[in-house]
Scaffold this motif. Structure first.
Motif, short mmCIF file in Angstrom:
data_model
loop_
_atom_site.label_atom_id
_atom_site.label_comp_id
_atom_site.label_asym_id
_atom_site.label_seq_id
_atom_site.Cartn_x
_atom_site.Cartn_y
_atom_site.Cartn_z
N ILE A 170 0.83 -1.22 0.00
CA ILE A 170 0.00 0.00 0.00
C ILE A 170 0.86 1.27 0.00
CG2 ILE A 170 -1.67 1.37 1.32
CD1 ILE A 170 -3.02 -1.19 2.17
N ASP A 171 1.49 1.56 1.13
CA ASP A 171 2.22 2.82 1.27
C ASP A 171 3.47 2.81 0.40
OD1 ASP A 171 0.71 4.22 3.54
OD2 ASP A 171 1.08 2.22 4.36
N GLY A 172 3.60 3.85 -0.42
CA GLY A 172 4.74 3.94 -1.32
C GLY A 172 4.57 3.16 -2.61
N VAL A 187 -6.72 -10.11 -6.98
CA VAL A 187 -5.94 -8.97 -6.49
C VAL A 187 -6.05 -8.92 -4.97
CG1 VAL A 187 -5.62 -6.47 -6.54
CG2 VAL A 187 -6.35 -7.68 -8.62
N THR A 188 -4.91 -8.84 -4.31
CA THR A 188 -4.90 -8.70 -2.85
C THR A 188 -3.91 -7.62 -2.44
OG1 THR A 188 -4.65 -9.88 -0.75
CG2 THR A 188 -3.10 -10.46 -2.50
N LEU A 189 -4.13 -7.05 -1.27
CA LEU A 189 -3.22 -6.07 -0.70
C LEU A 189 -2.38 -6.77 0.36
CD1 LEU A 189 -5.69 -3.06 -0.24
CD2 LEU A 189 -4.34 -3.70 -2.25
N VAL A 190 -1.08 -6.48 0.36
CA VAL A 190 -0.15 -7.06 1.33
C VAL A 190 0.51 -5.90 2.06
CG1 VAL A 190 1.73 -8.69 1.68
CG2 VAL A 190 0.26 -8.94 -0.31
N THR A 191 0.21 -5.74 3.35
CA THR A 191 0.58 -4.50 4.01
C THR A 191 0.89 -4.70 5.49
OG1 THR A 191 -0.22 -2.26 4.54
CG2 THR A 191 -1.86 -4.01 4.45
N SER A 192 1.63 -3.78 6.07
CA SER A 192 1.85 -3.77 7.51
C SER A 192 0.74 -2.99 8.21
CB SER A 192 3.21 -3.14 7.84
OG SER A 192 3.30 -1.84 7.31
N ARG A 193 -0.13 -2.39 7.45
CA ARG A 193 -1.27 -1.64 8.02
C ARG A 193 -2.24 -2.58 8.73
NH1 ARG A 193 -3.78 3.46 5.00
NH2 ARG A 193 -1.89 4.55 4.34
N SER A 194 -3.11 -1.98 9.55
CA SER A 194 -4.16 -2.75 10.20
C SER A 194 -5.19 -3.20 9.18
CB SER A 194 -4.86 -1.89 11.27
OG SER A 194 -5.65 -0.88 10.64
N PHE A 195 -5.97 -4.22 9.54
CA PHE A 195 -7.00 -4.70 8.63
C PHE A 195 -8.04 -3.63 8.31
CE2 PHE A 195 -11.13 -6.52 7.70
CZ PHE A 195 -10.83 -7.32 6.60
#
Length: 288
Positions: free
Chosen positions: A10-12, A39-47
């Motif tokens: 996500i970020d960047g 398509v999926t998002l893989v992130t360190s963000r919260s759900f």
């Protein structure tokens, strides 16, 4: 090669430096989904934070959040979750409270942090990205140790923001010697993340792909962060953003444009334009 999954940080990566989604990115995600690509998002963000963005992109799939510790389509109904055990969380918090730092226990629905005021110029300007405050509760208490002594916690991760880099090194070394159940990830000289052993963006991605019957060489992964390197190296096509650090670019098969020059849309245009729809390929028995 026929690709069946697109995994995006996500970020960047998805977001421009101003934190916004560009129209071309939305159109690219819609285009690739119409081709039957998962398509999926893989992130360190919260759900909750990732889910909010997924809705804006009209992505209704399982998301890999909290750096792979929490995989779900709906809050409270995870496909997979990996947590730090309650007694280890308590021990770690008591250890950390002996150092000048801010401690944050991260759950899928809220975070719990101490009220320590960071004096370091860099950290005083830190914007925490674990969640959007509109959809993610962030609670602050005088003592996390006292709080979880009464109400035990088993978070997905613990974020620690130190005043002094020497303290980070000492804590990282101490935890490494005492606990095999957790791993420490130093994101920079002053930021340490503590996660359950074996948790990473890559393990989360492979967990989801296996359950979907998708092989790793059928995955396109796009990222820009140091913790994206494993994914980029392991997938069929690993893509680094133009704004990524040198180490990330070196690990990639392909380097796209930067986040402000619509790098995700460029990847889709270059690598998915000529690929037929997945449903059509299945009818021809080219893929199962």
């Amino acid at each position: 090669m026929i690709y069946r999954m697109l995994a995006i940080n996500i970020d960047g990566t998805l977001l421009q430096s101003n934190g916004k989604l560009h129209k071309s990115t939305k159109e690219a995600i819609d285009y690739v989904q119409q081709k039957g690509i998962y398509v999926t998002l893989v992130t360190s963000r919260s759900f909750p934070s990732a889910k909010k963005l997924a809705k804006a992109l009209k992505i209704d799939t399982k998301l890999i959040t909290h750096r792979g510790a929490y995989i779900a389509n709906e809050i409270g109904r995870p496909t997979h979750s990996s947590r730090i055990k309650e007694h280890i969380t308590y021990d770690l918090v008591r250890l950390l409270e002996g150092f000048p730092c801010q401690i944050r226990l991260v759950h899928e629905q809220f975070s719990l942090a101490n009220k320590y005021k960071l004096n370091h110029k860099l950290l005083s300007k830190t914007v925490f990205t674990t969640g959007d405050p509109i959809v993610y509760s962030q609670q602050f208490v005088d003592s996390i140790g006292d709080t979880i002594a009464d109400e035990p916690a088993h978070p997905l991760s613990i974020e620690v923001y130190f005043e002094y880099k020497e303290d980070l090194k000492d804590v990282q070394e101490a935890i490494g010697k005492m606990y095999h159940e957790v791993e420490c990830i130093a994101l920079n000289d002053l930021r340490l993340d503590i996660v359950p052993t074996g948790v990473s963006k890559l393990t989360g991605l492979l967990y989801l792909a296996e359950r979907l019957g998708i092989k790793r060489n059928q995955i396109v992964c796009i990222g820009d962060e140091m913790d994206d390197i494993e994914m980029i190296q392991a997938c069929g096509l690993g893509v680094a953003m133009g704004n990524a650090p040198f180490e990330v670019k070196r690990a990639a098969d392909w380097i796209t444009r930067s986040q402000n020059l619509h790098g995700v849309a460029y990847v889709v245009k270059e690598h998915f334009r000529k690929q037929p729809q997945i449903e059509f390929l299945q009818k021809l028995n080219i893929i199962k």
